[in-house]
Design a protein around this motif. Structure first.
Motif, PDB file in Angstrom:
ATOM      1  N   VAL A   2     -19.520 -24.700 -16.574  1.00 33.97           N
ATOM      2  CA  VAL A   2     -19.268 -23.327 -17.024  1.00 33.97           C
ATOM      3  C   VAL A   2     -20.425 -22.420 -16.602  1.00 33.97           C
ATOM      4  O   VAL A   2     -20.206 -21.318 -16.094  1.00 33.97           O
ATOM      5  N   LYS A   3     -21.649 -22.870 -16.777  1.00 31.21           N
ATOM      6  CA  LYS A   3     -22.810 -22.070 -16.375  1.00 31.21           C
ATOM      7  C   LYS A   3     -22.822 -21.817 -14.870  1.00 31.21           C
ATOM      8  O   LYS A   3     -23.173 -20.725 -14.412  1.00 31.21           O
ATOM      9  N   ALA A   4     -22.409 -22.809 -14.096  1.00 28.72           N
ATOM     10  CA  ALA A   4     -22.391 -22.670 -12.641  1.00 28.72           C
ATOM     11  C   ALA A   4     -21.379 -21.622 -12.175  1.00 28.72           C
ATOM     12  O   ALA A   4     -21.564 -21.002 -11.127  1.00 28.72           O
ATOM     13  N   PHE A   5     -20.326 -21.409 -12.950  1.00 34.77           N
ATOM     14  CA  PHE A   5     -19.270 -20.467 -12.568  1.00 34.77           C
ATOM     15  C   PHE A   5     -19.309 -19.167 -13.370  1.00 34.77           C
ATOM     16  O   PHE A   5     -18.396 -18.348 -13.282  1.00 34.77           O
ATOM     17  N   ALA A   6     -20.384 -18.940 -14.115  1.00 35.16           N
ATOM     18  CA  ALA A   6     -20.479 -17.784 -15.005  1.00 35.16           C
ATOM     19  C   ALA A   6     -20.394 -16.443 -14.277  1.00 35.16           C
ATOM     20  O   ALA A   6     -19.963 -15.457 -14.854  1.00 35.16           O
ATOM     21  N   ARG A   7     -20.757 -16.413 -13.016  1.00 38.23           N
ATOM     22  CA  ARG A   7     -20.674 -15.131 -12.301  1.00 38.23           C
ATOM     23  C   ARG A   7     -19.237 -14.765 -11.914  1.00 38.23           C
ATOM     24  O   ARG A   7     -18.969 -13.640 -11.505  1.00 38.23           O
ATOM     25  N   PHE A   8     -18.323 -15.713 -12.030  1.00 43.45           N
ATOM     26  CA  PHE A   8     -16.930 -15.475 -11.646  1.00 43.45           C
ATOM     27  C   PHE A   8     -15.988 -15.233 -12.828  1.00 43.45           C
ATOM     28  O   PHE A   8     -14.854 -14.805 -12.634  1.00 43.45           O
ATOM     29  N   ALA A   9     -16.451 -15.543 -14.044  1.00 41.70           N
ATOM     30  CA  ALA A   9     -15.573 -15.422 -15.206  1.00 41.70           C
ATOM     31  C   ALA A   9     -16.404 -15.402 -16.486  1.00 41.70           C
ATOM     32  O   ALA A   9     -17.553 -15.850 -16.498  1.00 41.70           O
TER      33      ALA A   9
END
Length: 75
Positions: free
Chosen positions: A23-30
């Motif tokens: 989730v942290k790795a994709f935080a910039r997308f959602a």
């Protein structure tokens, strides 16, 4: 605001720490909300670009699974 997409990760198969890291790795997308149930790690996702929702679901799941494997399983 974008639609909310819910993903459920079995606690028998996925590490909670791996789901958190994914989730942290994709935080910039959602935007994400996390919940723990008896059987699942629940992730509610609101993509910044609705056109990426399907791909984000798959990539997030793959990333969480890969991190779980690196950690030696769900434990």
């Amino acid at each position: 605001m974008s639609d909310v997409h819910e993903l459920r990760f079995s606690r028998q198969l996925y590490s909670g720490e791996a789901v958190d890291q994914a989730v942290k790795a994709f935080a910039r997308f959602a935007a994400f909300d996390l919940e723990q149930t008896e059987d699942h790690w629940v992730v509610r996702m609101r993509p910044s670009d609705p056109n990426l929702a399907r791909r984000l679901r798959g990539e997030l799941g793959n990333h969480a699974l890969g991190l779980t494997v690196q950690r030696g399983g769900a434990k």
